[in-house]
Design an enzyme around this catalytic site. Structure first.
Site, PDB file in Angstrom:
ATOM      1  N   GLU A 134       1.889  -0.442  -4.979  1.00  0.00           N
ATOM      2  CA  GLU A 134       0.941   0.613  -5.331  1.00  0.00           C
ATOM      3  C   GLU A 134       1.743   1.906  -5.255  1.00  0.00           C
ATOM      4  O   GLU A 134       2.049   2.383  -4.165  1.00  0.00           O
ATOM      5  CB  GLU A 134      -0.225   0.652  -4.348  1.00  0.00           C
ATOM      6  CG  GLU A 134      -1.288   1.630  -4.813  1.00  0.00           C
ATOM      7  CD  GLU A 134      -2.013   2.359  -3.703  1.00  0.00           C
ATOM      8  OE1 GLU A 134      -3.097   2.892  -3.967  1.00  0.00           O
ATOM      9  OE2 GLU A 134      -1.497   2.431  -2.568  1.00  0.00           O
ATOM     10  N   ASP A 179       0.832  -1.204   0.000  1.00  0.00           N
ATOM     11  CA  ASP A 179       0.000   0.000   0.000  1.00  0.00           C
ATOM     12  C   ASP A 179       0.873   1.263   0.000  1.00  0.00           C
ATOM     13  O   ASP A 179       1.871   1.327   0.725  1.00  0.00           O
ATOM     14  CB  ASP A 179      -0.860  -0.027   1.274  1.00  0.00           C
ATOM     15  CG  ASP A 179      -1.961   1.003   1.260  1.00  0.00           C
ATOM     16  OD1 ASP A 179      -2.819   0.951   0.367  1.00  0.00           O
ATOM     17  OD2 ASP A 179      -1.961   1.876   2.152  1.00  0.00           O
TER      18      ASP A 179
END
Ligand code: BGC
Length: 558
Positions: A273, A214
């Protein structure tokens, strides 16, 4: 007993499983609810393993299932090495992994290293320990400005809107790039670094095959004085030296993680990401010495347009060659408006791309939405993507042809981005996170016996799995057929563009002779004698005319 020599080719192939994989993203709280509390859970996933196997995916990626107060849908993690009791137990996790592996489906979990939740024991310790303590050094605490320190250290704004600093009882401020409940970690702190290595090993030891990282581009920061103002920050280049975003030193962390990944057989994989400024900067995350792969989000913000698709495809394939990785294709995920809906809205300023605020501005979703057209375009782009080299990420529910759910009242909404009025998405992200419809009838359309934590609209009945499964023309059948055939189509990692004499028609061939033809225009396209080779079409094709907004796959004679 004869000694067996390990087959190196086989070993390499196993290690490279991710390069052309189809990965299905599960948002666990909205997938299937086994215990009837209105929230999806791990036993719910276990109960649907046959569905996943029949779909034909290679892996699942699970969004966070860790203990969390859900201030940001689970991306506010209380404990990285446990399961939220509402979602199950570690034993449930093991049972789920075993069942998925038994069907040759690999498992990717989400790691959230930029911030913990404010309920994490470290943050609670930091609050109790006070200024200057070791516990506070795991986070980013500063004194405020102004005569009594009552003003935040800077005027920076968080991604979800509102100030990026929050004051605590003793007067210090802490930094949070996202919600107030998500304090950023200090990645200069050795204990923070060591603890994440432990987390990666914890899940790898439990049989997890890979990790989705993330906001991988935000971990390291340079917060030395003087801190720039918000306006100054916006002008600083994102070339590796920016104080907050995509700093070069973040790759030291991933080099260390790589050693952990490579200590397993087969090596664990990772996908970053990373919303970064250029393809070259993205390639750093995808390098073999780092995470190995990085999300390509270009299509999330692209119009339904052949020229734009061709440019993005060509750029990303070139970039993958540069990093030695394979590219990733994504049309939908838990953070964006579903692609069937994006492609079904009236063009605004001549473009189909819609974010939440524009959607509202366009006069209300239901009136504006061309449901059929949006889904037709979504099916065409999906089939195009599945024919490309690289790996493809499918977000739960897109295989059911789901549209974004607009009819959610403010009282029912959960997304902090909605409440804090973040500019990037005025309606927030709840509309793509509504629990899935499994059956046309019954409680919560088969999601579970205890209702659904976000309201499901009546039209979900038409998209239920039990309705679509037996219909060969349904979107679910299209995904199943495509994933079955894809194993024959994906033999190399390259493509050759073929001429079509139409700017709105793309055509390419794969090394084994399979071809993909995508007609983005309204006019039909003449396939000529090749029509005989059509093995799959996103909408029905009769004769040699490829209809508008349709993609076909052509297979060579055996
Ligand atoms: C996740 C979001 C989340 C944010 C903060 C993103 O990249 O995909 O859902 O809100 O990170 O963790």
């Amino acid at each position: 007993m004869t000694d067996t020599v390990p087959d190196q080719k086989h070993t390499d192939e196993v290690a490279a499983w991710w390069r052309q994989a189809v990965v299905y993203q599960i948002y666990p709280r909205s997938f299937a609810d086994a215990n009837g509390d209105g929230i999806g859970d791990l036993p719910g996933i276990l109960s649907r393993v046959d569905y996943l196997a029949e779909l034909g995916i290679d892996a699942v990626w699970l969004s966070p299932f860790y203990p969390s107060a859900l201030a940001d849908g689970g991306y506010d993690v209380d404990d990285y090495r446990d399961v939220d009791p509402r979602l199950g137990t570690l034993d449930d996790f093991d049972a789920m992994v075993e069942a998925l592996h038994a069907r040759s489906i690999r498992v990717i979990v989400d790691i959230v290293p930029n911030h913990t939740s404010n309920r994490h024991e470290w943050f609670q310790e930091a609050l109790a320990a006070g200024r200057g303590s070791e516990a506070r050094d795991r986070y980013i605490f500063r004194e405020g400005t102004g005569p009594d320190g009552s003003q935040p250290p800077t005027d920076w704004v968080s991604v979800f809107g509102g100030p990026a600093w929050e004051r605590v009882d003793d007067g210090q401020w802490y930094f949070h790039n996202f919600a107030v409940e998500q304090p950023d970690l200090n990645w200069d702190n050795e204990e923070v670094r060591a603890d994440f290595l432990k987390t990666l090993r914890f899940w790898s030891d439990r049989g997890v095959d890979g990790f989705r990282i993330d906001v991988a581009h935000m971990l390291t920061k340079d917060l030395s004085d003087p801190l720039p103002s918000r306006a100054e920050l916006a002008l600083l280049p994102q070339d590796g030296s920016h104080p907050l975003i995509d700093r070069d030193d973040v790759h030291e962390i991933y080099a260390e993680w790589r050693q952990v990944f490579d200590s397993y057989d087969p090596p664990r994989t990772a996908v970053a990401e990373a919303w970064v400024s250029t393809p070259e900067r993205r390639a750093k995350y995808a390098s073999a010495e780092g995470l190995g792969q990085a999300f390509n989000f270009d299509l999330l913000v692209a119009d339904f347009d052949a020229v734009e698709f061709r440019r993005i495809i060509a750029d990303n394939l070139a970039q993958a060659t540069l990093s030695g990785s394979s590219t990733t294709w994504v049309l939908s995920n838990h953070d964006v408006t579903r692609h069937a809906t994006r492609y079904g809205l009236q063009p605004l300023n001549g473009r189909h791309v819609k974010q939440g605020t524009e959607w509202v501005a366009a006069g209300g979703p239901e009136e504006q939405l061309d449901r059929e057209g949006g889904l037709r375009r979504a099916r065409a782009t999906t089939l195009l993507l599945l024919g490309l080299p690289g790996s493809t990420y499918v977000y739960q529910g897109e295989e059911l042809g789901l549209h974004e759910v607009a009819d959610i009242t403010p009282a029912q909404r959960q997304d902090p981005a909605f409440f804090r009025g973040a500019e990037f998405d005025g309606l927030g992200r709840d509309g793509c996170r509504v629990p899935l419809p499994w059956t046309a009838d019954g409680s919560s359309f088969g999601f579970g016996s205890g209702g659904a934590h976000l309201p499901q609209p009546a039209w979900f009945a038409q998209h239920a799995v039990d309705v679509l499964a037996g219909d060969p023309s349904s979107t679910l059948s299209l995904y199943r057929d495509a994933l079955r055939l894809r194993h024959r189509l994906q033999t190399g990692e390259s493509l050759e563009w073929l001429k079509t004499d139409r700017v709105d028609v793309l055509r390419f061939a794969r090394p084994n002779g399979w071809q993909v033809v995508a007609n983005f225009g309204a006019e039909s396209f003449d396939l000529g004698a090749d029509a005989e080779h059509v093995v799959l079409a996103s909408t029905p094709v009769s004769g040699a005319a490829l209809p508008g907004e349709c993609t076909v796959w052509l297979a060579p004679d055996d």
